[in-house]
Design a protein around this motif. Structure first.
Motif, PDB file in Angstrom:
ATOM      1  N   ARG A  89      49.051  33.150  39.758  1.00  7.10           N
ATOM      2  CA  ARG A  89      48.053  32.159  39.319  1.00  7.10           C
ATOM      3  C   ARG A  89      48.552  31.470  38.042  1.00  7.10           C
ATOM      4  O   ARG A  89      48.349  30.282  37.855  1.00  7.10           O
ATOM      5  CB  ARG A  89      46.713  32.846  39.052  1.00  7.10           C
ATOM      6  CG  ARG A  89      46.058  33.438  40.296  1.00  7.10           C
ATOM      7  CD  ARG A  89      44.770  34.163  39.933  1.00  7.10           C
ATOM      8  NE  ARG A  89      44.056  34.739  41.076  1.00  7.10           N
ATOM      9  CZ  ARG A  89      44.279  35.954  41.560  1.00  7.10           C
ATOM     10  NH1 ARG A  89      45.228  36.719  41.018  1.00  7.10           N
ATOM     11  NH2 ARG A  89      43.599  36.427  42.588  1.00  7.10           N
ATOM     12  N   VAL A 119      36.372  26.825  38.666  1.00  6.96           N
ATOM     13  CA  VAL A 119      36.946  27.711  39.698  1.00  6.96           C
ATOM     14  C   VAL A 119      38.473  27.665  39.661  1.00  6.96           C
ATOM     15  O   VAL A 119      39.147  28.634  39.960  1.00  6.96           O
ATOM     16  CB  VAL A 119      36.431  27.309  41.101  1.00  6.96           C
ATOM     17  CG1 VAL A 119      37.083  28.124  42.203  1.00  6.96           C
ATOM     18  CG2 VAL A 119      34.909  27.432  41.170  1.00  6.96           C
ATOM     19  N   ASN A 121      42.448  27.661  39.070  1.00  3.33           N
ATOM     20  CA  ASN A 121      43.327  28.669  38.461  1.00  3.33           C
ATOM     21  C   ASN A 121      44.380  28.034  37.548  1.00  3.33           C
ATOM     22  O   ASN A 121      44.699  26.857  37.723  1.00  3.33           O
ATOM     23  CB  ASN A 121      44.058  29.443  39.577  1.00  3.33           C
ATOM     24  CG  ASN A 121      43.286  30.651  40.043  1.00  3.33           C
ATOM     25  OD1 ASN A 121      42.589  31.297  39.254  1.00  3.33           O
ATOM     26  ND2 ASN A 121      43.391  30.952  41.317  1.00  3.33           N
ATOM     27  N   LEU A 123      42.272  30.826  36.138  1.00  4.21           N
ATOM     28  CA  LEU A 123      40.850  30.640  35.859  1.00  4.21           C
ATOM     29  C   LEU A 123      40.503  30.760  34.377  1.00  4.21           C
ATOM     30  O   LEU A 123      39.895  29.843  33.798  1.00  4.21           O
ATOM     31  CB  LEU A 123      40.043  31.648  36.688  1.00  4.21           C
ATOM     32  CG  LEU A 123      38.544  31.533  36.752  1.00  4.21           C
ATOM     33  CD1 LEU A 123      37.844  32.319  35.657  1.00  4.21           C
ATOM     34  CD2 LEU A 123      38.056  30.102  36.775  1.00  4.21           C
ATOM     35  N   ASP A 124      40.876  31.871  33.742  1.00  2.00           N
ATOM     36  CA  ASP A 124      40.415  32.101  32.360  1.00  2.00           C
ATOM     37  C   ASP A 124      40.919  31.002  31.422  1.00  2.00           C
ATOM     38  O   ASP A 124      40.207  30.535  30.531  1.00  2.00           O
ATOM     39  CB  ASP A 124      40.886  33.478  31.889  1.00  2.00           C
ATOM     40  CG  ASP A 124      40.455  34.570  32.867  1.00  2.00           C
ATOM     41  OD1 ASP A 124      41.323  35.066  33.616  1.00  2.00           O
ATOM     42  OD2 ASP A 124      39.252  34.873  32.935  1.00  2.00           O
ATOM     43  N   ALA A 145      35.146  34.098  38.960  1.00  2.00           N
ATOM     44  CA  ALA A 145      36.234  34.974  39.400  1.00  2.00           C
ATOM     45  C   ALA A 145      35.654  36.349  39.732  1.00  2.00           C
ATOM     46  O   ALA A 145      35.841  36.858  40.830  1.00  2.00           O
ATOM     47  CB  ALA A 145      37.311  35.108  38.325  1.00  2.00           C
ATOM     48  N   ASP A 149      35.954  38.749  42.928  1.00  2.00           N
ATOM     49  CA  ASP A 149      36.729  39.992  42.844  1.00  2.00           C
ATOM     50  C   ASP A 149      35.847  41.201  43.165  1.00  2.00           C
ATOM     51  O   ASP A 149      36.274  42.132  43.862  1.00  2.00           O
ATOM     52  CB  ASP A 149      37.343  40.144  41.452  1.00  2.00           C
ATOM     53  CG  ASP A 149      38.375  39.042  41.170  1.00  2.00           C
ATOM     54  OD1 ASP A 149      38.512  38.637  39.995  1.00  2.00           O
ATOM     55  OD2 ASP A 149      39.026  38.582  42.131  1.00  2.00           O
ATOM     56  N   HIS A 176      41.167  37.074  35.565  1.00  2.00           N
ATOM     57  CA  HIS A 176      41.287  36.906  37.027  1.00  2.00           C
ATOM     58  C   HIS A 176      42.760  36.897  37.392  1.00  2.00           C
ATOM     59  O   HIS A 176      43.387  35.859  37.533  1.00  2.00           O
ATOM     60  CB  HIS A 176      40.635  35.589  37.461  1.00  2.00           C
ATOM     61  CG  HIS A 176      40.663  35.385  38.945  1.00  2.00           C
ATOM     62  ND1 HIS A 176      40.204  36.320  39.839  1.00  2.00           N
ATOM     63  CD2 HIS A 176      41.097  34.330  39.674  1.00  2.00           C
ATOM     64  CE1 HIS A 176      40.374  35.865  41.067  1.00  2.00           C
ATOM     65  NE2 HIS A 176      40.908  34.663  40.999  1.00  2.00           N
ATOM     66  N   PRO A 230      35.563  32.100  47.777  1.00  2.00           N
ATOM     67  CA  PRO A 230      35.374  31.462  46.462  1.00  2.00           C
ATOM     68  C   PRO A 230      34.237  30.437  46.466  1.00  2.00           C
ATOM     69  O   PRO A 230      33.505  30.295  45.486  1.00  2.00           O
ATOM     70  CB  PRO A 230      36.711  30.772  46.196  1.00  2.00           C
ATOM     71  CG  PRO A 230      37.698  31.482  47.043  1.00  2.00           C
ATOM     72  CD  PRO A 230      36.939  31.887  48.266  1.00  2.00           C
ATOM     73  N   SER A 234      30.969  30.849  44.033  1.00  2.00           N
ATOM     74  CA  SER A 234      30.604  29.832  43.031  1.00  2.00           C
ATOM     75  C   SER A 234      29.231  29.244  43.318  1.00  2.00           C
ATOM     76  O   SER A 234      28.469  28.940  42.392  1.00  2.00           O
ATOM     77  CB  SER A 234      31.671  28.735  42.977  1.00  2.00           C
ATOM     78  OG  SER A 234      32.005  28.254  44.267  1.00  2.00           O
ATOM     79  N   GLY A 267      36.314  37.849  32.293  1.00  2.00           N
ATOM     80  CA  GLY A 267      35.260  38.314  33.187  1.00  2.00           C
ATOM     81  C   GLY A 267      34.480  39.486  32.626  1.00  2.00           C
ATOM     82  O   GLY A 267      35.058  40.551  32.366  1.00  2.00           O
TER      83      GLY A 267
END
Ligand code: TXD
Length: 309
Positions: A89, A119, A121, A123-124, A145, A149, A176, A230, A234, A267
């Motif tokens: 990612r 959403v 990537n 992501l964070d 995420a 997960d 994520h 996903p 979301s 997360g």
């Protein structure tokens, strides 16, 4: 009283399913946005031709003009490239960062009071960039995420035990990526700890499969990544915002000291309501859990450190 308005930035694999789900659930009218000519209008038309069968009056408008998204209550952003086999990612960082900066400006300039669920990537890092460029308060910008997960964790546990996935509770913390932290101790089947139902090797194998589940799908599909789950994850978050459900969901939220981290998105369990992230829930972790989470924090700090806004 007009219907609520959700704008979906990115009309690709995930965006198309999101638009369908939002209409089917009669959550809001949808503006579907993409930069590829015809993609959003084409998918919008296709979905509108199913409204009758679904008995919904929510509609989808396709556009490549941010002005059409003006006044949105909520944005969900999937704009960006997905992984190809062999990619992490994080390999998407530079390309998708440029895209997210563009998207953030479009959102900021057209819907300054909106809530934004990211959403894309990695992501964070993308959520962090969204917050920095929009300048929106931390509670109005968060990422999807952990809901995905933990859904993966729930499924693998249910599959191993031959039980209903609806009776599995599974918690995943952290970034994520491969350093995500499935918390076995907080996961159960209707309150029965996993350790009383599965041997340690099976649990370890499930944890590893959860951490690699995204890559497993990318490897199988060859061209693209997971998109139905996903989209569902979301839209679940969006529903909690629009209906003020106060759901407790694992989301990428901005930390200011919680879990020993500051100035990053990661997360964690949060309460999602009409204001967005309304509360962060801090779990009491044991030493080994804290160490795994610190690895994840360190990875996210390093990734965000590579961002130039
Ligand atoms: O759990 C999670 N957060 C992840 C996120 C789960 C799965 C997929 N994850 C990521 O979502 C994935 O790695 C990608 O970064 C995004 C979107 O995945 P998707 O599968 O929907 O990718 P597509 O089908 O390529 O769609 C992306 C769309 C595509 O139609 C592009 O034309 C569009 O994004 N795009 C843009 N839209 C708006 N503005 C700009 N600049 C733009 N650039 C591309």
């Amino acid at each position: 009283m007009s219907r609520r308005k959700i704008s979906l930035i990115g009309a690709g694999n995930i965006g198309g399913v999101q638009a369908q789900l939002i209409c089917q659930q009669q959550l809001a009218d949808v503006v579907l946005f993409d930069v590829v000519e015809g993609r959003a209008p084409g998918k919008a038309l296709d979905i509108n031709h199913a409204l009758d069968a679904w008995g919904t009056n929510c509609t989808v408008v396709g556009t490549d003009d941010y002005k059409d998204t003006a006044g949105s209550d909520l944005y969900i952003v999937t704009a960006g490239l997905p992984r190809k086999p062999g990619m992490s990612r994080d390999d998407l960082l530079s390309t998708n960062l440029g895209i997210i900066k563009q998207v953030a400006a479009g959102i900021r300039d057209n819907s300054p009071d909106a809530i934004v669920i990211v959403v894309s990537n990695p992501l964070d890092a993308m959520v962090y960039a969204m917050k920095e460029v929009t300048g929106f308060p931390k509670e109005r910008v968060f990422g999807m995420a952990g809901v995905l997960d933990s859904a993966r964790f729930k499924f693998f546990v249910a599959e191993a035990l031959g039980v209903s996935v609806g009776d599995v509770v599974a918690v995943v913390l952290g970034g994520h990526g491969d350093t995500m932290v499935p918390l076995v101790r907080f996961s159960s089947v209707n309150g029965v700890p996993l350790s009383q139902l599965l041997d340690s090797d099976t649990i370890a194998a499930i944890v590893k499969r959860v951490q690699g589940a995204g890559g497993e799908i990318v490897g199988l599909l060859k061209n693209g990544s997971a998109f139905v789950s996903p989209a569902v994850a979301s839209v679940t978050m969006a529903e909690s915002v629009l209906l003020d459900q106060k759901r407790v969901l694992p989301c990428a939220a901005y930390l200011e000291g919680e879990y020993g981290a500051s100035g990053i998105y990661m997360g964690v369990p949060v309460v999602i309501g009409a204001k967005g992230v309304e509360r962060i829930l801090e779990l009491e972790l044991e030493a080994d859990e804290k160490a795994m989470l610190q690895d994840s924090i360190d990875h996210v700090v390093k990734l965000i450190g590579e961002i130039e806004i």
